[in-house]
Write a protein that holds these residues in place. Structure first.
Motif, PDB file in Angstrom:
ATOM      1  N   UNK A  75      -0.091 -23.405   6.866  1.00  0.00           N
ATOM      2  CA  UNK A  75      -0.244 -22.038   7.376  1.00  0.00           C
ATOM      3  C   UNK A  75       0.161 -20.964   6.358  1.00  0.00           C
ATOM      4  N   UNK A  76       0.753 -21.383   5.258  1.00  0.00           N
ATOM      5  CA  UNK A  76       1.184 -20.401   4.248  1.00  0.00           C
ATOM      6  C   UNK A  76      -0.052 -19.725   3.647  1.00  0.00           C
ATOM      7  N   UNK A  77      -0.130 -18.403   3.768  1.00  0.00           N
ATOM      8  CA  UNK A  77      -1.311 -17.702   3.266  1.00  0.00           C
ATOM      9  C   UNK A  77      -1.356 -17.631   1.739  1.00  0.00           C
ATOM     10  N   UNK A  78      -2.542 -17.475   1.243  1.00  0.00           N
ATOM     11  CA  UNK A  78      -2.746 -17.254  -0.182  1.00  0.00           C
ATOM     12  C   UNK A  78      -2.051 -15.942  -0.543  1.00  0.00           C
ATOM     13  N   UNK A  79      -1.262 -15.914  -1.607  1.00  0.00           N
ATOM     14  CA  UNK A  79      -0.551 -14.680  -1.976  1.00  0.00           C
ATOM     15  C   UNK A  79      -1.458 -13.459  -2.136  1.00  0.00           C
ATOM     16  N   UNK A  80      -2.695 -13.683  -2.508  1.00  0.00           N
ATOM     17  CA  UNK A  80      -3.623 -12.559  -2.664  1.00  0.00           C
ATOM     18  C   UNK A  80      -3.954 -11.897  -1.326  1.00  0.00           C
ATOM     19  N   UNK A  81      -3.774 -12.634  -0.217  1.00  0.00           N
ATOM     20  CA  UNK A  81      -4.114 -12.079   1.086  1.00  0.00           C
ATOM     21  C   UNK A  81      -3.115 -11.022   1.557  1.00  0.00           C
ATOM     22  N   UNK A  82      -1.926 -11.012   0.957  1.00  0.00           N
ATOM     23  CA  UNK A  82      -0.955  -9.979   1.332  1.00  0.00           C
ATOM     24  C   UNK A  82      -0.423  -9.220   0.124  1.00  0.00           C
ATOM     25  N   UNK A  83      -0.790  -9.656  -1.077  1.00  0.00           N
ATOM     26  CA  UNK A  83      -0.522  -8.948  -2.333  1.00  0.00           C
ATOM     27  C   UNK A  83       0.912  -8.406  -2.426  1.00  0.00           C
ATOM     28  N   UNK A  84       1.881  -9.232  -2.047  1.00  0.00           N
ATOM     29  CA  UNK A  84       3.280  -8.832  -2.159  1.00  0.00           C
ATOM     30  C   UNK A  84       3.781  -7.910  -1.058  1.00  0.00           C
ATOM     31  N   UNK A  85       2.910  -7.515  -0.146  1.00  0.00           N
ATOM     32  CA  UNK A  85       3.294  -6.630   0.960  1.00  0.00           C
ATOM     33  C   UNK A  85       3.882  -7.495   2.073  1.00  0.00           C
ATOM     34  N   UNK A  86       5.201  -7.468   2.206  1.00  0.00           N
ATOM     35  CA  UNK A  86       5.865  -8.345   3.169  1.00  0.00           C
ATOM     36  C   UNK A  86       5.553  -7.976   4.619  1.00  0.00           C
ATOM     37  N   UNK A  87       5.250  -6.712   4.881  1.00  0.00           N
ATOM     38  CA  UNK A  87       4.840  -6.332   6.236  1.00  0.00           C
ATOM     39  C   UNK A  87       3.516  -7.001   6.587  1.00  0.00           C
ATOM     40  N   UNK A  88       2.604  -7.029   5.621  1.00  0.00           N
ATOM     41  CA  UNK A  88       1.314  -7.686   5.833  1.00  0.00           C
ATOM     42  C   UNK A  88       1.512  -9.198   5.988  1.00  0.00           C
ATOM     43  N   UNK A  89       2.409  -9.762   5.192  1.00  0.00           N
ATOM     44  CA  UNK A  89       2.733 -11.183   5.297  1.00  0.00           C
ATOM     45  C   UNK A  89       3.254 -11.498   6.706  1.00  0.00           C
ATOM     46  N   UNK A  90       4.181 -10.674   7.174  1.00  0.00           N
ATOM     47  CA  UNK A  90       4.744 -10.875   8.518  1.00  0.00           C
ATOM     48  C   UNK A  90       3.660 -10.817   9.593  1.00  0.00           C
ATOM     49  N   UNK A  91       2.695  -9.913   9.441  1.00  0.00           N
ATOM     50  CA  UNK A  91       1.583  -9.825  10.400  1.00  0.00           C
ATOM     51  C   UNK A  91       0.724 -11.086  10.380  1.00  0.00           C
ATOM     52  N   UNK A  92       0.489 -11.605   9.196  1.00  0.00           N
ATOM     53  CA  UNK A  92      -0.306 -12.826   9.058  1.00  0.00           C
ATOM     54  C   UNK A  92       0.404 -14.008   9.712  1.00  0.00           C
ATOM     55  N   UNK A  93       1.718 -14.061   9.558  1.00  0.00           N
ATOM     56  CA  UNK A  93       2.486 -15.201  10.042  1.00  0.00           C
ATOM     57  C   UNK A  93       2.889 -15.076  11.518  1.00  0.00           C
ATOM     58  N   UNK A  94       2.852 -13.881  12.074  1.00  0.00           N
ATOM     59  CA  UNK A  94       3.316 -13.637  13.450  1.00  0.00           C
ATOM     60  C   UNK A  94       2.712 -14.578  14.499  1.00  0.00           C
ATOM     61  N   UNK A  95       1.420 -14.871  14.453  1.00  0.00           N
ATOM     62  CA  UNK A  95       0.857 -15.764  15.484  1.00  0.00           C
ATOM     63  C   UNK A  95       1.445 -17.182  15.454  1.00  0.00           C
ATOM     64  N   UNK A  96       2.094 -17.529  14.368  1.00  0.00           N
ATOM     65  CA  UNK A  96       2.638 -18.883  14.195  1.00  0.00           C
ATOM     66  C   UNK A  96       4.147 -18.947  14.430  1.00  0.00           C
ATOM     67  N   UNK A  97       4.730 -17.851  14.882  1.00  0.00           N
ATOM     68  CA  UNK A  97       6.190 -17.744  14.954  1.00  0.00           C
ATOM     69  C   UNK A  97       6.853 -18.891  15.715  1.00  0.00           C
ATOM     70  N   UNK A  98       6.368 -19.221  16.887  1.00  0.00           N
ATOM     71  CA  UNK A  98       6.992 -20.296  17.676  1.00  0.00           C
ATOM     72  C   UNK A  98       6.884 -21.650  16.985  1.00  0.00           C
ATOM     73  N   UNK A  99       5.719 -21.935  16.409  1.00  0.00           N
ATOM     74  CA  UNK A  99       5.525 -23.205  15.714  1.00  0.00           C
ATOM     75  C   UNK A  99       6.376 -23.274  14.450  1.00  0.00           C
ATOM     76  N   UNK A 100       6.540 -22.136  13.770  1.00  0.00           N
ATOM     77  CA  UNK A 100       7.389 -22.094  12.575  1.00  0.00           C
ATOM     78  C   UNK A 100       8.829 -22.402  12.959  1.00  0.00           C
ATOM     79  N   UNK A 101       9.312 -21.785  14.028  1.00  0.00           N
ATOM     80  CA  UNK A 101      10.678 -22.043  14.491  1.00  0.00           C
ATOM     81  C   UNK A 101      10.856 -23.511  14.856  1.00  0.00           C
ATOM     82  N   UNK A 102       9.851 -24.080  15.513  1.00  0.00           N
ATOM     83  CA  UNK A 102       9.912 -25.491  15.881  1.00  0.00           C
ATOM     84  C   UNK A 102       9.932 -26.386  14.633  1.00  0.00           C
TER      85      UNK A 102
END
Length: 101
Positions: A18-45
Protein backbone atom coordinates in the motif's frame (compact mmCIF):
# COMPACT_ATOMS: atom_id res chain seq x y z
CA UNK A 1 -2.82 -13.11 20.58
CA UNK A 2 -0.45 -15.65 19.04
CA UNK A 3 1.14 -14.59 15.77
CA UNK A 4 3.00 -16.96 13.50
CA UNK A 5 5.78 -16.10 11.07
CA UNK A 6 3.45 -16.18 8.05
CA UNK A 7 1.12 -13.63 9.65
CA UNK A 8 4.12 -11.43 10.43
CA UNK A 9 5.28 -11.63 6.80
CA UNK A 10 1.77 -10.93 5.46
CA UNK A 11 1.51 -7.82 7.64
CA UNK A 12 4.81 -6.53 6.27
CA UNK A 13 3.85 -7.40 2.68
CA UNK A 14 0.59 -5.50 3.10
CA UNK A 15 2.44 -2.39 4.26
CA UNK A 16 4.80 -2.65 1.30
CA UNK A 17 1.90 -3.10 -1.12
CA UNK A 18 0.00 0.00 0.00
CA UNK A 19 3.01 2.33 0.21
CA UNK A 20 2.50 4.91 -2.53
CA UNK A 21 5.09 5.87 -5.09
CA UNK A 22 6.94 8.93 -3.72
CA UNK A 23 6.09 10.84 -6.89
CA UNK A 24 2.38 10.55 -6.06
CA UNK A 25 2.77 12.86 -3.06
CA UNK A 26 6.06 14.60 -3.95
CA UNK A 27 7.15 15.05 -0.33
CA UNK A 28 3.83 16.61 0.71
CA UNK A 29 3.02 14.76 3.93
CA UNK A 30 -0.56 16.05 3.99
CA UNK A 31 -1.09 14.47 0.57
CA UNK A 32 0.62 11.29 1.80
CA UNK A 33 -1.73 11.17 4.80
CA UNK A 34 -4.74 11.54 2.47
CA UNK A 35 -3.51 8.68 0.30
CA UNK A 36 -2.98 6.44 3.32
CA UNK A 37 -6.16 7.40 5.24
CA UNK A 38 -8.40 4.70 3.70
CA UNK A 39 -5.96 2.07 4.99
CA UNK A 40 -5.71 3.38 8.56
CA UNK A 41 -7.40 0.44 10.32
CA UNK A 42 -5.48 -2.17 8.33
CA UNK A 43 -2.21 -0.31 8.96
CA UNK A 44 -2.88 -0.31 12.71
CA UNK A 45 -3.68 -4.01 12.56
CA UNK A 46 -0.48 -4.74 10.60
CA UNK A 47 1.57 -2.74 13.12
CA UNK A 48 -0.04 -4.66 16.00
CA UNK A 49 0.81 -7.96 14.29
CA UNK A 50 4.44 -6.94 13.78
CA UNK A 51 4.73 -5.79 17.39
CA UNK A 52 3.07 -8.94 18.75
CA UNK A 53 5.39 -11.18 16.77
CA UNK A 54 8.40 -9.27 18.09
CA UNK A 55 7.12 -9.69 21.65
CA UNK A 56 6.67 -13.42 21.09
CA UNK A 57 10.18 -14.01 19.80
CA UNK A 58 12.00 -11.58 22.11
CA UNK A 59 12.55 -14.30 24.70
CA UNK A 60 14.73 -16.12 22.15
CA UNK A 61 17.17 -13.22 22.20
CA UNK A 62 18.39 -10.36 20.09
CA UNK A 63 20.37 -12.57 17.72
CA UNK A 64 17.25 -14.55 16.91
CA UNK A 65 15.23 -11.37 16.33
CA UNK A 66 17.96 -10.13 13.98
CA UNK A 67 17.94 -13.44 12.12
CA UNK A 68 14.17 -13.21 11.61
CA UNK A 69 14.55 -9.74 10.11
CA UNK A 70 17.46 -10.88 7.93
CA UNK A 71 15.47 -13.88 6.70
CA UNK A 72 12.68 -11.70 5.37
CA UNK A 73 15.04 -9.04 4.01
CA UNK A 74 16.97 -11.64 2.02
CA UNK A 75 13.74 -12.61 0.26
CA UNK A 76 13.16 -9.09 -1.06
CA UNK A 77 13.95 -8.27 -4.65
CA UNK A 78 13.24 -4.53 -4.54
CA UNK A 79 15.00 -1.85 -2.53
CA UNK A 80 11.63 -0.25 -1.72
CA UNK A 81 10.39 -3.45 -0.06
CA UNK A 82 13.60 -3.92 1.88
CA UNK A 83 13.55 -0.32 3.09
CA UNK A 84 9.91 -0.39 4.20
CA UNK A 85 10.29 -3.73 5.98
CA UNK A 86 13.45 -2.67 7.80
CA UNK A 87 11.82 0.62 8.82
CA UNK A 88 8.56 -0.94 10.02
CA UNK A 89 10.27 -3.69 12.01
CA UNK A 90 12.72 -1.27 13.63
CA UNK A 91 9.88 1.07 14.55
CA UNK A 92 7.48 -1.58 15.85
CA UNK A 93 10.10 -3.66 17.67
CA UNK A 94 11.89 -0.70 19.28
CA UNK A 95 12.17 -1.45 22.99
CA UNK A 96 10.99 -5.06 22.71
CA UNK A 97 13.52 -7.31 24.37
CA UNK A 98 16.91 -5.81 23.61
CA UNK A 99 15.83 -4.44 20.21
CA UNK A 100 16.77 -0.82 19.61
CA UNK A 101 15.16 0.50 16.44
Amino acid sequence: MTINYDQFVKALEYLVAIEPDPESFDGDMDKYDLIMAPHENEIEQAHATIRAYGEQIAAQGLDYMRSVLQQILLQQTELKSESIIRSKVNWQWDGIGRWLG
